[in-house]
Design an enzyme around this catalytic site. Sequence first.
Site, mmCIF file in Angstrom:
data_model
loop_
_atom_site.group_PDB
_atom_site.id
_atom_site.type_symbol
_atom_site.label_atom_id
_atom_site.label_comp_id
_atom_site.label_asym_id
_atom_site.label_seq_id
_atom_site.Cartn_x
_atom_site.Cartn_y
_atom_site.Cartn_z
ATOM 1 N N GLU A 66 0.798 -1.234 0.000
ATOM 2 C CA GLU A 66 0.000 0.000 0.000
ATOM 3 C C GLU A 66 0.824 1.273 0.000
ATOM 4 O O GLU A 66 0.380 2.296 -0.497
ATOM 5 C CB GLU A 66 -0.932 0.016 1.224
ATOM 6 C CG GLU A 66 -2.017 -1.041 1.153
ATOM 7 C CD GLU A 66 -2.880 -1.030 2.388
ATOM 8 O OE1 GLU A 66 -3.122 0.047 2.949
ATOM 9 O OE2 GLU A 66 -3.321 -2.110 2.809
ATOM 10 N N ASP A 109 -2.538 -4.549 3.563
ATOM 11 C CA ASP A 109 -2.672 -4.853 4.992
ATOM 12 C C ASP A 109 -3.663 -5.988 5.247
ATOM 13 O O ASP A 109 -4.516 -6.295 4.414
ATOM 14 C CB ASP A 109 -3.102 -3.599 5.772
ATOM 15 C CG ASP A 109 -2.001 -2.555 5.806
ATOM 16 O OD1 ASP A 109 -0.829 -2.946 5.626
ATOM 17 O OD2 ASP A 109 -2.297 -1.373 5.977
ATOM 18 N N ASP A 133 -6.185 -6.300 7.359
ATOM 19 C CA ASP A 133 -7.547 -6.074 7.849
ATOM 20 C C ASP A 133 -8.512 -5.971 6.665
ATOM 21 O O ASP A 133 -8.139 -6.166 5.520
ATOM 22 C CB ASP A 133 -7.591 -4.826 8.742
ATOM 23 C CG ASP A 133 -7.029 -3.596 8.033
ATOM 24 O OD1 ASP A 133 -6.833 -3.649 6.808
ATOM 25 O OD2 ASP A 133 -6.783 -2.581 8.716
ATOM 26 N N GLU A 139 -9.967 -3.426 5.322
ATOM 27 C CA GLU A 139 -9.615 -2.352 4.395
ATOM 28 C C GLU A 139 -8.543 -2.835 3.424
ATOM 29 O O GLU A 139 -8.610 -2.610 2.218
ATOM 30 C CB GLU A 139 -9.097 -1.161 5.205
ATOM 31 C CG GLU A 139 -8.935 0.115 4.411
ATOM 32 C CD GLU A 139 -10.217 0.919 4.333
ATOM 33 O OE1 GLU A 139 -10.331 1.695 3.378
ATOM 34 O OE2 GLU A 139 -11.089 0.760 5.191
ATOM 35 N N TYR A 167 1.592 -4.580 13.191
ATOM 36 C CA TYR A 167 0.505 -3.803 12.568
ATOM 37 C C TYR A 167 -0.273 -3.010 13.608
ATOM 38 O O TYR A 167 -0.615 -3.526 14.667
ATOM 39 C CB TYR A 167 -0.421 -4.749 11.805
ATOM 40 C CG TYR A 167 -1.393 -4.024 10.906
ATOM 41 C CD1 TYR A 167 -0.932 -3.092 9.982
ATOM 42 C CD2 TYR A 167 -2.766 -4.267 10.981
ATOM 43 C CE1 TYR A 167 -1.806 -2.421 9.160
ATOM 44 C CE2 TYR A 167 -3.651 -3.604 10.154
ATOM 45 C CZ TYR A 167 -3.167 -2.678 9.238
ATOM 46 O OH TYR A 167 -4.043 -2.014 8.424
ATOM 47 N N ARG A 198 -3.272 -1.459 13.473
ATOM 48 C CA ARG A 198 -4.745 -1.457 13.554
ATOM 49 C C ARG A 198 -5.195 -2.829 14.039
ATOM 50 O O ARG A 198 -5.290 -3.769 13.259
ATOM 51 C CB ARG A 198 -5.373 -1.132 12.200
ATOM 52 C CG ARG A 198 -5.189 0.313 11.787
ATOM 53 C CD ARG A 198 -6.021 0.702 10.586
ATOM 54 N NE ARG A 198 -5.752 2.079 10.209
ATOM 55 C CZ ARG A 198 -4.816 2.452 9.344
ATOM 56 N NH1 ARG A 198 -4.065 1.529 8.765
ATOM 57 N NH2 ARG A 198 -4.618 3.716 9.052
ATOM 58 N N HIS A 219 -4.288 -10.429 14.477
ATOM 59 C CA HIS A 219 -4.000 -11.598 15.299
ATOM 60 C C HIS A 219 -3.086 -11.294 16.474
ATOM 61 O O HIS A 219 -2.811 -12.155 17.271
ATOM 62 C CB HIS A 219 -3.354 -12.682 14.431
ATOM 63 C CG HIS A 219 -4.103 -12.916 13.165
ATOM 64 N ND1 HIS A 219 -5.385 -13.368 13.154
ATOM 65 C CD2 HIS A 219 -3.752 -12.733 11.868
ATOM 66 C CE1 HIS A 219 -5.801 -13.475 11.885
ATOM 67 N NE2 HIS A 219 -4.827 -13.083 11.103
#
Length: 776
Positions: free
Chosen positions: A9, A82, A84, A86, A283, A285, A328
């Site tokens: 990203e 990523d 998630d 999104e 990560y 988020r 996780h």
Amino acid sequence: MAKNLLIVESPAKAKTIEGYLGKDFTVKSSYGHIRDLIKSEDAIDIANNFEQKYEVPADKKQIVSDLKKLAKEADMVWLASDEDREGEAISWHLFETLGLKDATTKRIVFHEITKPAILKAIDNPRKIDYNLVNAQQARRVLDRLVGFELSPVLWKKVKPSLSAGRVQSVAVRLIVDREREVNKFTSEAAFKIVAIFGKGKEAFKAELPERFTQQIDAEKFLQDCIGADFDVKSLETRPTKRSPAAPFTTSTLQQEASRKLGYSVSRTMQVAQKLYEAGHITYMRTDSVNLSDTALDAATAQIVSAYGNKYHQLRKYKTKSAGAQEAHEAIRPTYFNQHTIDGDNSEKRLYELIWKRAIASQMSEAQFEKTTAKISISTRKDELVANGEVMKFDGFLKVYLESSDDEDDTQQDGDTMLPPLTTGQRLALQELSATERFSRPPARYTEASLVKKLEELGIGRPSTYAPTISTIQNRGYVVKEEREGKIRAFRVMTLKNGSILKEEKTENTGAEKGKLFPTDIGAVVNDFLVQYFKGIVDFNFTASVEKQFDEIAQGMEEWTNMIRKFYDPFHKDVQSTIETADKATGERELGVNADGKKVSVRIGRYGPFVQVGENATDTDPAKPLYASLRNGQSIETITLEDALELFKLPKNVGVFEDKDMTVAIGKFGPYIRHNSTFTSLPREIDPLDVTEEKAIELILEKRKKDAEKLIKTFDEDPTVKVLNGRWGPYIEFGKQNVKIPKGKEPLALTFEEVKALAAAEEKAPKKGGKKFVKKK
């Protein structure tokens, strides 16, 4: 050309990963989302099962073109956005937009940017998880439908150019409700009794557990204690323990960084994003507090080597949130042996906070010995209580106490230590005081406490907190600011040397720093939504929508069915509200002025204002008078007296150099207007108190400062100036602030040179591309 194209990203992440993979991999960035719903109303085909129309924005067309070319030349395309929802949606958009094929596309995810994690991800590819994509689509479609249908209602019924959002409206409601609780709150006074026994190092405090609501009762208590004996009635000593907090989630990181570092929620996420992309942390988020076995082993090794075995205590935390689907693992350092990192100051401070929290979570409990002494009074049945705490073993607090930025409720050894006491011991009273204390209203929200509340209510997810809080401020529904307190008197009575001294002291109360306040328009919009769209701002309903998104992500519900159940009744509410609702202005009648004319306050096209008088009629042709509210004033709390004060400005305060001096209040606060120039009034000067002498003094002071700032003007155009600025000399050319090239003497500049510099700067491309920010 490399056989493999790996797409992430952000460019920072691409640079980090490219170093881990060999020459067979080309790593490129999509710079976030590469397409979005078209801006028009037909972006979502409601009749055709909510089918969406997407477009590639102009600033992403070149990126898409470059990625398409590279994808065609590669044998395999790896989508590494990523992990998630999104990120999953970004991978799906890439798959669709680049025209990728299942056979030559692999989806990989990783929780940290390290060589082992990247190589492990390459060894364990999967396909795009369409359940996660559907959950993200459902959120995006629902929020677009709410925004596009609610906003026109607000334009017609409240004020043009307004907009509404699903989660944002709930956040505004929380802030409005809290403000009203504060405004309705009536403070109650009570007298707190504190005794000081002993002298010097042996001195300690004891308190009466109860408070006296009446001064007469507090005074009688002090009177009764004149000449009384104070004895240690009982001593209780017991061990206590304190455990460390779990490692950070997105929410707890935002809260802690706000409290300890003073960062806004959005700043915390920007800095954490940089740390993640540079490979320093996992990560950012996540709503999981879990640590991987690898992380537990690394933390153990670090704690044992730095502090010894007795400081280590293995802990496995379980996530309380039922919808913890986003990741996780908790936020932790990638490498526990890195106590600090290279980077700017904000990155270092946030990293150290994350490191300390993660390390402390695997350390031993802090052990204390708590002593409670009850002290009898020979003339009363009441008992005073003294508490002391001594740290016996610091445990996890060793990590926190090393840092000065820690503000945990921990006591350092000796902070509340009691001197050696024995049961039956007679104590020497130094002084006994009764101090008037007032109950406090509920605390207004900070950004961090609002995140905590949203999380408690089950509203929003890790990726939504920061954008939600930024949006409600950008829309002007909420402001984050400081408010000055008010001086309040309180009474103190002190018994010392057998006599009682009575005093009246003052304190500043109600001062606020970095708190969220609703604006008048925010309150009016909130009330309108509560009245006509209760579901949109209902906490339980909004939380249940989040749960449905989770169910879609788990493949338990069809996303279009969920949207249909929400949309049909919502759309009916929109139509009926447009037809039947009255215009909302938040109008309040305050009373009448000295001439008997009605005084009212409400929201208008340009903001909140006070009106004196009614609209002109045949019988009363006089036009009403209008005045805008000042900063800090609200249509809900302004009084008649305060409203009438607004009409005392603008006022003429005299003449200087044959020109009038007028004091008024503008968008940026109070000022003096004189000869087409404006002089701001200092905060401590009330505009109504400005005299002719003071106005002249302030105008001359401003001229002096301006003269010191001015380096040069030009006969060809006196409005063009060379000025001394905060960061050195610069040119003011119309609305442009133009840099002066290095080595160029500001005084030597000619008008032609200045014109050329201004023209060159205007034509020059703006530096810095768009920052990578995830779109909602």
